[in-house]
Design a protein around this motif. Structure first.
Motif, mmCIF file in Angstrom:
data_model
loop_
_atom_site.group_PDB
_atom_site.id
_atom_site.type_symbol
_atom_site.label_atom_id
_atom_site.label_comp_id
_atom_site.label_asym_id
_atom_site.label_seq_id
_atom_site.Cartn_x
_atom_site.Cartn_y
_atom_site.Cartn_z
ATOM 1 N N VAL A 1 0.845 -1.147 0.086
ATOM 2 C CA VAL A 1 0.161 0.140 -0.052
ATOM 3 C C VAL A 1 0.938 1.067 0.093
ATOM 4 N N ALA A 2 0.251 2.288 -0.338
ATOM 5 C CA ALA A 2 1.079 3.546 -0.331
ATOM 6 C C ALA A 2 0.274 4.628 0.698
ATOM 7 N N GLY A 3 1.008 4.516 2.025
ATOM 8 C CA GLY A 3 0.436 5.522 2.852
ATOM 9 C C GLY A 3 -0.839 5.165 3.705
ATOM 10 N N ASP A 4 -1.332 5.893 4.356
ATOM 11 C CA ASP A 4 -2.533 5.856 4.988
ATOM 12 C C ASP A 4 -3.776 6.388 4.622
ATOM 13 N N THR A 5 -4.142 6.013 3.346
ATOM 14 C CA THR A 5 -5.334 6.513 2.525
ATOM 15 C C THR A 5 -6.536 5.819 2.497
ATOM 16 N N PRO A 6 -7.625 6.270 2.421
ATOM 17 C CA PRO A 6 -8.792 5.275 2.276
ATOM 18 C C PRO A 6 -8.705 4.244 1.362
ATOM 19 N N ARG A 7 -7.994 4.335 0.112
ATOM 20 C CA ARG A 7 -7.916 3.263 -0.734
ATOM 21 C C ARG A 7 -6.968 2.146 -0.084
ATOM 22 N N SER A 8 -5.989 2.419 0.691
ATOM 23 C CA SER A 8 -4.991 1.388 1.347
ATOM 24 C C SER A 8 -5.957 0.942 2.458
ATOM 25 N N ARG A 9 -6.746 1.652 3.180
ATOM 26 C CA ARG A 9 -7.192 1.073 4.727
ATOM 27 C C ARG A 9 -8.256 0.027 4.002
ATOM 28 N N LEU A 10 -9.144 0.625 2.675
ATOM 29 C CA LEU A 10 -9.914 -0.424 2.098
ATOM 30 C C LEU A 10 -9.270 -1.875 1.821
ATOM 31 N N ALA A 11 -8.217 -1.820 1.350
ATOM 32 C CA ALA A 11 -7.605 -2.920 0.624
ATOM 33 C C ALA A 11 -7.043 -4.013 1.795
ATOM 34 N N VAL A 12 -6.411 -3.270 2.920
ATOM 35 C CA VAL A 12 -6.388 -3.876 4.177
ATOM 36 C C VAL A 12 -7.475 -4.499 4.813
ATOM 37 N N ALA A 13 -8.549 -3.749 4.940
ATOM 38 C CA ALA A 13 -9.900 -4.512 5.528
ATOM 39 C C ALA A 13 -10.355 -5.681 4.598
ATOM 40 N N ASN A 14 -10.255 -5.492 3.175
ATOM 41 C CA ASN A 14 -10.609 -6.602 2.233
ATOM 42 C C ASN A 14 -9.665 -7.877 2.330
ATOM 43 N N LEU A 15 -8.663 -7.466 2.786
ATOM 44 C CA LEU A 15 -7.536 -8.667 2.819
ATOM 45 C C LEU A 15 -7.922 -9.356 4.132
ATOM 46 N N GLU A 16 -7.880 -8.812 4.952
ATOM 47 C CA GLU A 16 -8.482 -9.402 6.446
ATOM 48 C C GLU A 16 -9.623 -10.109 6.306
ATOM 49 N N ARG A 17 -10.723 -9.634 5.480
ATOM 50 C CA ARG A 17 -11.802 -10.428 5.488
ATOM 51 C C ARG A 17 -11.525 -11.595 4.567
ATOM 52 N N ILE A 18 -11.096 -11.435 3.410
ATOM 53 C CA ILE A 18 -10.551 -12.654 2.458
ATOM 54 C C ILE A 18 -9.834 -13.591 3.176
ATOM 55 N N CYS A 19 -8.945 -13.058 4.251
ATOM 56 C CA CYS A 19 -8.356 -14.329 4.940
ATOM 57 C C CYS A 19 -9.193 -15.188 6.118
ATOM 58 N N ALA A 20 -9.920 -14.301 6.635
ATOM 59 C CA ALA A 20 -10.817 -14.885 7.686
ATOM 60 C C ALA A 20 -12.060 -15.624 7.146
ATOM 61 N N GLU A 21 -12.687 -15.100 6.089
ATOM 62 C CA GLU A 21 -13.946 -15.831 5.608
ATOM 63 C C GLU A 21 -13.612 -16.538 4.409
ATOM 64 N N LEU A 22 -12.728 -16.414 3.549
ATOM 65 C CA LEU A 22 -12.619 -17.278 2.301
ATOM 66 C C LEU A 22 -11.611 -18.152 2.543
#
Length: 114
Positions: free
Chosen positions: A31-52
């Motif tokens: 990711v590049a910094g603490d941007t909304p897009r970076s935070r969204l990608a981190v949250a989605n990765l956490e969801r993918i790892c947990a759920e899928l």
């Protein structure tokens, strides 16, 4: 970087290659910094790892602003970018990772491979 180990079974003159166990799955999100897009990608990765993936993957996040040399070594041109480091071959996905099944497909996983 060393090549990934192969799991082999020898039997009756045949050689079988087995896929590594799912707990050997390593993912790196750039990711590049603490941007909304970076935070969204981190949250989605956490969801993918947990759920899928059922929490069976080792995930790490690298901020290219803090570690530009690592991003350069992995040839990161855009962010966010997710790389499957192991098992090899390495595969990558760019974007916010909002389509979980699509991300897994792009990384080379199928429903039967999970």
């Amino acid at each position: 970087r060393l090549a990934a180990p192969l799991w082999l079974i020898l039997g009756r003159g045949r050689l079988y290659f087995l896929a590594p166990p799912m707990d050997a799955l390593h993912l790196t999100l750039y990711v590049a910094g603490d941007t909304p897009r970076s935070r969204l990608a981190v949250a989605n990765l956490e969801r993918i790892c947990a759920e899928l993936l059922g929490g069976r993957a080792q995930c790490s996040t690298v901020d290219v602003l803090d570690s530009p040399e690592r991003a350069d070594a992995d040839r990161i041109l855009t962010t966010p970018t997710l790389i499957r480091d192991f098992p090899t071959p390495r595969r990558r996905v760019t974007g916010d990772l909002s389509d979980g099944p699509g991300v897994l497909f792009a990384l080379g996983f199928t429903a039967s491979g999970l």
